[in-house]
Design an enzyme around this catalytic site. Structure first.
Site, PDB file in Angstrom:
ATOM      1  N   SER A  21       1.024   4.917 -49.872  1.00  0.00           N
ATOM      2  CA  SER A  21       2.214   4.380 -49.193  1.00  0.00           C
ATOM      3  C   SER A  21       1.887   3.755 -47.854  1.00  0.00           C
ATOM      4  O   SER A  21       1.835   4.443 -46.818  1.00  0.00           O
ATOM      5  CB  SER A  21       3.239   5.503 -48.993  1.00  0.00           C
ATOM      6  N   GLY A  23       2.294   2.353 -44.426  1.00  0.00           N
ATOM      7  CA  GLY A  23       3.343   2.576 -43.429  1.00  0.00           C
ATOM      8  C   GLY A  23       3.775   4.032 -43.338  1.00  0.00           C
ATOM      9  O   GLY A  23       4.573   4.389 -42.471  1.00  0.00           O
ATOM     10  N   ALA A  26       1.370  10.038 -42.827  1.00  0.00           N
ATOM     11  CA  ALA A  26       0.849  11.264 -43.450  1.00  0.00           C
ATOM     12  C   ALA A  26       0.105  10.920 -44.738  1.00  0.00           C
ATOM     13  O   ALA A  26      -0.997  11.417 -44.994  1.00  0.00           O
ATOM     14  CB  ALA A  26       1.992  12.238 -43.736  1.00  0.00           C
ATOM     15  N   SER A  27       0.694  10.049 -45.549  1.00  0.00           N
ATOM     16  CA  SER A  27       0.061   9.646 -46.809  1.00  0.00           C
ATOM     17  C   SER A  27      -1.300   9.011 -46.539  1.00  0.00           C
ATOM     18  O   SER A  27      -2.302   9.345 -47.185  1.00  0.00           O
ATOM     19  CB  SER A  27       0.987   8.687 -47.567  1.00  0.00           C
ATOM     20  N   ASN A  99      15.050   9.788 -52.425  1.00  0.00           N
ATOM     21  CA  ASN A  99      14.858   8.406 -52.871  1.00  0.00           C
ATOM     22  C   ASN A  99      15.232   8.208 -54.336  1.00  0.00           C
ATOM     23  O   ASN A  99      14.954   7.154 -54.912  1.00  0.00           O
ATOM     24  CB  ASN A  99      13.393   7.975 -52.678  1.00  0.00           C
ATOM     25  N   ARG A 127       6.102   4.037 -56.806  1.00  0.00           N
ATOM     26  CA  ARG A 127       7.486   4.504 -56.769  1.00  0.00           C
ATOM     27  C   ARG A 127       8.392   3.635 -57.642  1.00  0.00           C
ATOM     28  O   ARG A 127       9.426   4.100 -58.124  1.00  0.00           O
ATOM     29  CB  ARG A 127       7.990   4.559 -55.308  1.00  0.00           C
ATOM     30  N   GLU A 161      15.921   2.145 -51.412  1.00  0.00           N
ATOM     31  CA  GLU A 161      15.198   3.420 -51.374  1.00  0.00           C
ATOM     32  C   GLU A 161      16.157   4.608 -51.415  1.00  0.00           C
ATOM     33  O   GLU A 161      15.783   5.739 -51.112  1.00  0.00           O
ATOM     34  CB  GLU A 161      14.290   3.471 -50.139  1.00  0.00           C
ATOM     35  N   HIS A 229      11.370   5.459 -43.722  1.00  0.00           N
ATOM     36  CA  HIS A 229      12.762   5.645 -44.165  1.00  0.00           C
ATOM     37  C   HIS A 229      13.575   6.082 -42.945  1.00  0.00           C
ATOM     38  O   HIS A 229      13.045   6.770 -42.065  1.00  0.00           O
ATOM     39  CB  HIS A 229      12.883   6.729 -45.237  1.00  0.00           C
ATOM     40  N   ASP A 231      15.656   8.412 -42.763  1.00  0.00           N
ATOM     41  CA  ASP A 231      15.804   9.873 -42.661  1.00  0.00           C
ATOM     42  C   ASP A 231      14.634  10.535 -41.940  1.00  0.00           C
ATOM     43  O   ASP A 231      14.570  11.755 -41.830  1.00  0.00           O
ATOM     44  CB  ASP A 231      16.084  10.525 -44.031  1.00  0.00           C
ATOM     45  N   CYS A 346      13.491  14.932 -47.502  1.00  0.00           N
ATOM     46  CA  CYS A 346      13.002  14.024 -48.555  1.00  0.00           C
ATOM     47  C   CYS A 346      13.098  14.687 -49.912  1.00  0.00           C
ATOM     48  O   CYS A 346      13.263  14.021 -50.931  1.00  0.00           O
ATOM     49  CB  CYS A 346      11.533  13.679 -48.340  1.00  0.00           C
TER      50      CYS A 346
HETATM   51  O1  SUG Z   1       7.664   7.056 -50.510  1.00  0.00           O
HETATM   52  N1  SUG Z   1       5.122   9.427 -50.133  1.00  0.00           N
HETATM   53  C1  SUG Z   1       6.531   9.129 -50.192  1.00  0.00           C
HETATM   54  C2  SUG Z   1       7.298  10.006 -49.242  1.00  0.00           C
HETATM   55  C3  SUG Z   1       8.782   9.847 -49.402  1.00  0.00           C
HETATM   56  C4  SUG Z   1       9.561  10.533 -48.339  1.00  0.00           C
HETATM   57  N2  SUG Z   1      10.961  10.392 -48.549  1.00  0.00           N
HETATM   58  C5  SUG Z   1      11.888  10.280 -47.598  1.00  0.00           C
HETATM   59  N3  SUG Z   1      11.587  10.005 -46.365  1.00  0.00           N
HETATM   60  N4  SUG Z   1      13.105  10.382 -47.948  1.00  0.00           N
HETATM   61  C6  SUG Z   1       6.779   7.644 -49.894  1.00  0.00           C
HETATM   62  O2  SUG Z   1       6.079   7.098 -49.035  1.00  0.00           O
HETATM   63  C7  SUG Z   1       2.801   9.250 -50.911  1.00  0.00           C
HETATM   64  C8  SUG Z   1       2.076   9.194 -52.228  1.00  0.00           C
HETATM   65  C9  SUG Z   1       0.574   9.135 -52.079  1.00  0.00           C
HETATM   66  O3  SUG Z   1       0.090   8.564 -51.103  1.00  0.00           O
HETATM   67  O4  SUG Z   1      -0.126   9.683 -52.964  1.00  0.00           O
HETATM   68  C10 SUG Z   1       4.291   8.926 -51.070  1.00  0.00           C
HETATM   69  O5  SUG Z   1       4.669   8.248 -51.982  1.00  0.00           O
END
Ligand code: SUG
Length: 415
Positions: A21, A23, A26-27, A99, A127, A161, A229, A231, A346
């Site tokens: 992802s 942006g 953490a991902s 989402n 996604r 989203e 997002h 949220d 989330c």
């Molecule tokens: O869409 N992470 C999700 C996190 C979604 C969080 N949702 C809300 N804020 N409501 C995203 O970025 C990471 C998947 C990966 O890197 O393996 C991921 O899809």
């Protein structure tokens, strides 16, 4: 009787860190780490149990079929792809049910039904594969056509989203509300995933009275800082908007726009001097579940990371000691999800409806939680190393694990 029900996504057996992802800080920063799907799913279940005890009702949605053979075919999968393309069909990202869809409860809509539109999630490949399977579940869970209308996702290229960019102001969940849609404008370093036209389209599809809708822009600086997002920077419950001072492009204008349509608005604004935007995004203070307890008081369910941050926790303690509407802040451990950018909020989709109109197979009780825990403890992989993604052996165990859960819940239809 209408109630707010949180439908949490059960963390799927293929949960992994592939850095998919753009942006989402953490991902990106956990890319390539080993993941712990069993621990992840048990953390999610523990959160659900806590909320079941607190709120008296809790729902869930199931992991989607992974690896997704249809996406693998569409990508002409032959094992030679770059890691990101290999990983996308394996993503357990449907766990983040904020989402999954946008939901407009019955008191807000022209036909008096609760409307749900699955989010097309088109910005991210991993996604964008979710919505049809998500819809299949929504069609069952909310299959009572007298009370629910489940739509198809809005068409591309309008990025949607779902509930992560949507809030609802109301005096009580069962009364008519003012719906808030927050969108991003493209052009920055990172994608603005929620398009304004998608939000407006959803509002029309749901038969909302547009004089009771507010459309506002998320501060582009927050998207640049990693709030992919809305949220991640604000949350709404009933009359309360809990928000960072820099969440919206025009912060005062946003409050005024809401107040014009919802005069009872109560803003709890966290100043940048107390919690910087970077710290808010790191700890996910706003990716919290702001919930109304049966006695009418509000709790904020935050990630453990908030308690570990001296600045964030000092703010929370001061807030609890104040006379504000948020009386208690409750940390929960969802670290496995957090490492992919998914906090407590989330992981849940809020649906206001009469629980008696929901397919009971999607509602949690203590017995079911115990049964689920046993299935997860037995069948979910303990650990996934990035090199395992794509292997036959892992595919087999992930498919079998999901099937075991579907059988336990009598939902084999989703296999
Ligand atoms: O869409 N992470 C999700 C996190 C979604 C969080 N949702 C809300 N804020 N409501 C995203 O970025 C990471 C998947 C990966 O890197 O393996 C991921 O899809």
């Amino acid at each position: 009787m209408l109630k707010e029900i949180n439908f949490d996504g059960i963390v799927g057996p293929s949960h992994n860190y592939a850095g998919l992802s753009l942006g989402n800080i953490a991902s990106a920063s956990h890319k390539g780490d080993p993941s712990y799907p069993r621990a992840a799913a048990l953390q999610g279940l523990a959160k659900m149990r806590g909320n079941l005890a607190r709120l008296g009702v809790q729902g869930f949605l199931l992991p989607l079929p992974r690896p997704n053979g249809a996406l693998q075919s569409a990508l002409a999968y032959d094992g030679s792809e770059a890691a990101a393309l290999r990983a996308a069909p394996w993503s357990a990202s449907s766990m983040w049910t904020a989402n999954a869809a946008t939901v407009s409860p019955a008191p807000d809509t022209a036909d008096g039904k609760c409307h749900l539109t699955p989010a097309n999630l088109i910005t991210m490949l991993h996604r964008a594969q979710e919505w049809q399977d998500t819809k299949a579940q929504l069609d069952i869970a909310f299959g009572d056509k007298e009370h629910f209308a489940v739509h198809d996702a809005v068409p591309p290229t309008f990025g949607d989203e779902g509930a992560a960019n949507h809030g609802r102001f109301c005096e009580g969940h069962g009364s008519a509300g003012v719906e808030l849609f927050v969108y991003g404008k493209p052009g920055g370093r990172f994608p603005a995933r929620q398009h304004e036209q998608a939000s407006r389209l959803v509002a029309r599809l749901h038969g909302l009275d547009t004089t009771k809708c507010v459309f506002i822009e998320q501060n582009p600086a927050t998207i640049e800082a990693g709030a992919f997002h809305n949220d991640v920077v604000s949350v709404v419950n009933e009359r309360v908007l809990f928000t960072h001072q820099e969440a919206f492009t025009d912060q005062q204008g946003a409050y005024e726009a809401i107040r014009t349509k919802f005069p009872a608005l109560e803003v709890v604004e966290v100043p940048s001097s107390a919690v910087s935007m970077a710290e808010a995004i790191r700890t996910y203070l706003f990716n919290a579940q702001l919930v109304t307890l049966p006695d009418g008081s509000m709790n904020l369910i935050v990630p453990e990371e908030c308690r570990e941050s001296p600045t964030v926790w000092t703010y929370c303690e001061e807030m609890m000691a104040s006379n504000g509407p948020i009386r208690e802040v409750v940390p929960v451990d969802v670290r496995q999800s957090m490492a992919n950018g998914g906090g407590p909020a989330c992981l849940r989709l809020r649906v206001v409806c009469d629980p008696a109109t929901v397919d009971p197979r999607f509602l949690l009780d203590e017995t079911k939680a115990n049964q689920m825990e046993r299935v997860i403890a037995k069948a979910w992989p303990e650990q996934i190393d990035p090199a395992d993604i794509g292997s036959e052996a892992l595919a087999k165990s992930v498919i079998a694990a999901r099937l075991a859960l579907l059988e336990m819940l009598d939902l084999q239809k989703l296999a």
